[in-house]
Enzyme design. Structure first.
Site, mmCIF file in Angstrom:
data_model
loop_
_atom_site.group_PDB
_atom_site.id
_atom_site.type_symbol
_atom_site.label_atom_id
_atom_site.label_comp_id
_atom_site.label_asym_id
_atom_site.label_seq_id
_atom_site.Cartn_x
_atom_site.Cartn_y
_atom_site.Cartn_z
ATOM 1 N N TYR A 1 35.139 7.681 -22.683
ATOM 2 C CA TYR A 1 34.981 6.442 -21.923
ATOM 3 C C TYR A 1 35.927 5.429 -22.543
ATOM 4 O O TYR A 1 35.697 4.942 -23.651
ATOM 5 C CB TYR A 1 33.512 5.984 -21.983
ATOM 6 C CG TYR A 1 32.566 7.143 -21.687
ATOM 7 C CD1 TYR A 1 32.271 7.498 -20.370
ATOM 8 C CD2 TYR A 1 32.066 7.935 -22.718
ATOM 9 C CE1 TYR A 1 31.476 8.603 -20.093
ATOM 10 C CE2 TYR A 1 31.263 9.038 -22.454
ATOM 11 C CZ TYR A 1 30.971 9.367 -21.139
ATOM 12 O OH TYR A 1 30.197 10.461 -20.876
ATOM 13 N N HIS B 1 27.554 9.142 -26.963
ATOM 14 C CA HIS B 1 26.298 9.859 -26.719
ATOM 15 C C HIS B 1 26.380 11.245 -27.339
ATOM 16 O O HIS B 1 27.435 11.682 -27.796
ATOM 17 C CB HIS B 1 25.961 9.913 -25.226
ATOM 18 C CG HIS B 1 26.991 10.583 -24.354
ATOM 19 N ND1 HIS B 1 27.111 11.954 -24.258
ATOM 20 C CD2 HIS B 1 27.933 10.071 -23.524
ATOM 21 C CE1 HIS B 1 28.069 12.254 -23.401
ATOM 22 N NE2 HIS B 1 28.608 11.124 -22.952
ATOM 23 N N HIS C 1 24.479 5.065 -17.801
ATOM 24 C CA HIS C 1 23.386 5.248 -16.844
ATOM 25 C C HIS C 1 23.557 4.320 -15.645
ATOM 26 O O HIS C 1 22.610 3.661 -15.199
ATOM 27 C CB HIS C 1 22.019 5.051 -17.520
ATOM 28 C CG HIS C 1 21.673 6.200 -18.430
ATOM 29 N ND1 HIS C 1 20.676 6.138 -19.372
ATOM 30 C CD2 HIS C 1 22.197 7.442 -18.536
ATOM 31 C CE1 HIS C 1 20.616 7.296 -20.022
ATOM 32 N NE2 HIS C 1 21.524 8.102 -19.529
ATOM 33 N N GLU D 1 27.712 18.406 -22.457
ATOM 34 C CA GLU D 1 28.255 17.296 -21.667
ATOM 35 C C GLU D 1 29.069 16.291 -22.470
ATOM 36 O O GLU D 1 28.701 15.125 -22.579
ATOM 37 C CB GLU D 1 27.126 16.574 -20.925
ATOM 38 C CG GLU D 1 25.917 16.199 -21.774
ATOM 39 C CD GLU D 1 24.849 15.483 -20.944
ATOM 40 O OE1 GLU D 1 25.200 14.529 -20.228
ATOM 41 O OE2 GLU D 1 23.683 15.873 -21.001
ATOM 42 N N ASP E 1 21.308 19.763 -13.878
ATOM 43 C CA ASP E 1 21.901 18.559 -14.477
ATOM 44 C C ASP E 1 23.398 18.806 -14.644
ATOM 45 O O ASP E 1 23.814 19.498 -15.568
ATOM 46 C CB ASP E 1 21.221 18.291 -15.833
ATOM 47 C CG ASP E 1 21.692 16.985 -16.469
ATOM 48 O OD1 ASP E 1 22.526 16.285 -15.864
ATOM 49 O OD2 ASP E 1 21.212 16.679 -17.573
ATOM 50 N N GLU F 1 29.779 18.226 -17.426
ATOM 51 C CA GLU F 1 28.490 18.731 -17.896
ATOM 52 C C GLU F 1 28.086 19.999 -17.157
ATOM 53 O O GLU F 1 28.088 20.039 -15.931
ATOM 54 C CB GLU F 1 27.397 17.679 -17.673
ATOM 55 C CG GLU F 1 25.995 18.157 -18.038
ATOM 56 C CD GLU F 1 24.928 17.083 -17.835
ATOM 57 O OE1 GLU F 1 25.119 16.209 -16.957
ATOM 58 O OE2 GLU F 1 23.915 17.131 -18.550
ATOM 59 N N HIS G 1 21.244 18.268 -24.513
ATOM 60 C CA HIS G 1 19.789 18.093 -24.580
ATOM 61 C C HIS G 1 19.153 19.340 -23.989
ATOM 62 O O HIS G 1 19.814 20.105 -23.272
ATOM 63 C CB HIS G 1 19.330 16.821 -23.852
ATOM 64 C CG HIS G 1 19.798 16.702 -22.424
ATOM 65 N ND1 HIS G 1 19.187 17.352 -21.377
ATOM 66 C CD2 HIS G 1 20.834 16.018 -21.866
ATOM 67 C CE1 HIS G 1 19.807 17.050 -20.245
ATOM 68 N NE2 HIS G 1 20.830 16.255 -20.503
ATOM 69 N N ASP H 1 27.006 12.277 -11.903
ATOM 70 C CA ASP H 1 26.027 12.964 -12.757
ATOM 71 C C ASP H 1 24.776 13.096 -11.897
ATOM 72 O O ASP H 1 24.095 12.109 -11.624
ATOM 73 C CB ASP H 1 25.774 12.128 -14.023
ATOM 74 C CG ASP H 1 24.860 12.830 -15.018
ATOM 75 O OD1 ASP H 1 24.175 13.807 -14.651
ATOM 76 O OD2 ASP H 1 24.815 12.385 -16.184
ATOM 77 N N ARG I 1 33.282 12.638 -17.794
ATOM 78 C CA ARG I 1 32.277 13.489 -18.430
ATOM 79 C C ARG I 1 32.239 14.787 -17.634
ATOM 80 O O ARG I 1 32.383 14.774 -16.406
ATOM 81 C CB ARG I 1 30.903 12.806 -18.442
ATOM 82 C CG ARG I 1 29.817 13.659 -19.109
ATOM 83 C CD ARG I 1 28.546 12.873 -19.477
ATOM 84 N NE ARG I 1 27.812 12.323 -18.361
ATOM 85 C CZ ARG I 1 27.759 11.043 -18.005
ATOM 86 N NH1 ARG I 1 28.429 10.143 -18.712
ATOM 87 N NH2 ARG I 1 27.048 10.636 -16.973
ATOM 88 N N HIS J 1 15.470 15.696 -19.659
ATOM 89 C CA HIS J 1 15.551 15.702 -21.121
ATOM 90 C C HIS J 1 14.288 16.418 -21.570
ATOM 91 O O HIS J 1 13.251 15.802 -21.783
ATOM 92 C CB HIS J 1 15.638 14.276 -21.676
ATOM 93 C CG HIS J 1 16.911 13.588 -21.291
ATOM 94 N ND1 HIS J 1 17.127 12.247 -21.436
ATOM 95 C CD2 HIS J 1 18.069 14.076 -20.757
ATOM 96 C CE1 HIS J 1 18.349 11.930 -21.024
ATOM 97 N NE2 HIS J 1 18.930 13.025 -20.594
ATOM 98 N N ASP K 1 0.819 -1.216 0.000
ATOM 99 C CA ASP K 1 0.000 0.000 0.000
ATOM 100 C C ASP K 1 0.856 1.272 0.000
ATOM 101 O O ASP K 1 0.367 2.347 0.322
ATOM 102 C CB ASP K 1 -0.990 -0.009 1.170
ATOM 103 C CG ASP K 1 -0.265 -0.170 2.497
ATOM 104 O OD1 ASP K 1 0.979 -0.339 2.479
ATOM 105 O OD2 ASP K 1 -0.937 -0.129 3.543
HETATM 106 MN MN MN Z 1 22.464 15.708 -18.989
#
Ligand code: MN
Length: 457
Positions: A395, A357, A250, A391, A278, A414, A361, A267, A412, A368, A47
């Protein structure tokens, strides 16, 4: 540690919500109506429910914060163009789940013209939508489609009594999302705040890092800072990837140990009044970059800074991405990770082994965010009021053909950038990205804590 809360930026005014509805209605076909359902609570287990998060489109047009409501826009209706249906006042239910705004409260506090309890919704919808030729809603929104279909069915059943059912359903998203893409000054203030809070959180994580902790300790530092500043939720799942985990785009497990000599990629962005920050930063677990880490980091940083500087009216995200690919590829060739000529490595996509990537965005109510990236199949020029991320990353696979010093490194960087009349405004600059500045911040936290991290304090 005692500190004062930051001043809060102003909330979006009722006038602005009204203006948004007026502008949307002005873009509709003749004799149309708009239906936008609120979000509903989603079960988590037994619940229990997931924390409620309002639907971004519904929020954009109403600011109404409750689940299970419906916003109706009826352009030209003399008695009022904006009608809201919401959960009824119910003392027993409210004792369990909190005070409900109710129909009267919705009119007074949210500036809709008319509001009703959900109990009378289906019956009133049939009356209110009789004679509207086009019903506009998000066609992939199952609830909206069901409501519209039910209304149409009920009106068809009354045709002989003079009812006029809608003749078509039209998708509202392109018009509405085009509107959301360009942020108002009030929205930009909220986004600057989300960016600033997110930057403070990254600073805190840098200051807390040391070998032997786990990735989730840094997640805790990050999310503590979000909530402390009123960003009550992360805008998306916080990513803390150390070592080779940084190469998983991710990565969400966040449960590995932070090892001496590794980098850690975070990130994470806070959501303030539903607007997203972000940010990604990558820094050494122990506070000092190694020589190989420095070489790779400098390539990403140079590409990122050039891309940030390229943000401005008239440029496109596609052109900015192409510049990033060129810079990263050039750097990879100089380090011996790619062989041959820059253009050849781009043409044969060999760079994609290290960068797969895109660079940017839209950013807004959604991380996004909505809005088309192309118009008539051509990348659209940036205009003031858009907000974008920049960003780039590299890798490096943990593979035999890679020099040992570079294996398994993911980097990365960003930032969030508002497109202004003459360039870009970075909203996330309060957290360092130059290697020397990162090392200095991490060293300062160590000396001021006498060698102890914030976590122990
Ligand atoms: Mn981003």
């Amino acid at each position: 540690m005692q500190r004062d809360p930051l001043p809060r930026p102003a909330a979006i005014s009722l006038d602005e919500y009204r203006d948004r509805r007026v502008r949307l209605m002005a873009a509709l076909p003749d004799n149309a109506a708009v239906l936008i359902p609120a979000a509903t609570l989603k079960p988590r287990n037994r619940d229990g429910e997931y924390p409620f998060r309002q639907d971004s489109d519904f929020h954009y047009l109403s600011g109404f914060p409750e689940p299970d409501a419906l916003l109706l826009l009826l352009p030209g209706r003399a008695e009022g163009e904006t009608v809201l249906f919401c959960q009824p006042k119910d003392p027993l239910a409210e004792a369990w789940t909190g005070i409900r705004i109710g129909a009267e409260g919705a009119v007074v506090r949210f500036g809709v013209d008319e509001a009703h309890d959900n109990d009378v919704r289906d019956e009133l919808l049939v009356e209110l939508l009789d004679g509207r030729e086009t019903l506009c809603f998000a066609l992939d929104d199952e609830e909206a489609l069901m409501i519209a279909s039910d209304v149409r069915g009920a009106l068809k059943a009354r045709v002989r009594r003079g009812a006029k059912p809608p003749r078509s359903f039209t998708d509202i998203t392109s018009v509405l999302h085009e509107q959301r893409l360009i942020k108002s000054e009030a929205e930009l203030e909220l986004m600057r705040h989300a960016g600033y809070i997110s930057a403070l959180a990254h600073r805190r994580a840098m200051q807390a890092s040391r070998p032997g902790l786990c990735e989730y300790h840094l997640q805790a530092e990050i999310e503590h800072e979000f909530v402390w500043h009123g960003a009550r939720s992360p805008a998306y799942g916080t990513i803390v990837g150390s070592g080779v985990n940084a190469c998983v785009l991710h990565y969400v497990e966040n449960n590995d140990r932070l090892d001496e000599g590794d980098l850690v990629l975070i990130d994470a962005g806070g959501e303030f009044d539903l607007y997203a920050g972000d940010i990604t930063r990558t820094f050494p677990v122990n506070g000092r970059f190694s020589a190989a880490q420095r070489q790779l980091y400098q390539i990403v940083l140079n590409a990122q800074k050039r891309a940030v500087a390229a943000v401005g009216p008239g440029n496109t995200l596609s052109a900015i991405h192409d510049g990033v690919v060129r810079d990263l590829t050039q750097g990879l060739i100089e380090l011996g990770l790619l062989a041959g000529d820059v253009q050849a490595c781009i043409d044969d996509s060999s760079y994609r082994r290290f960068y797969l990537h895109s660079t940017s965005h839209w950013l807004g109510l959604d991380t996004h965010d909505v809005g088309d990236y192309k118009q008539d199949d051509v990348p659209r020029p940036l205009v003031p009021g858009m907000v974008v991320t920049i960003e780039p990353g590299l890798y490096i696979p943990d593979a035999d053909d890679i020099p040992a010093a570079f294996r398994g490194i993911g980097i990365r960087i960003e930032d969030d950038v508002i497109v202004t009349v003459d360039g870009g405004e970075v909203t996330t600059g309060a957290v360092p990205k130059e290697m020397d500045d990162i090392e200095a911040l991490m060293a300062a936290s160590r000396s001021s804590d006498h060698g102890e991290s914030v976590i122990d304090g």
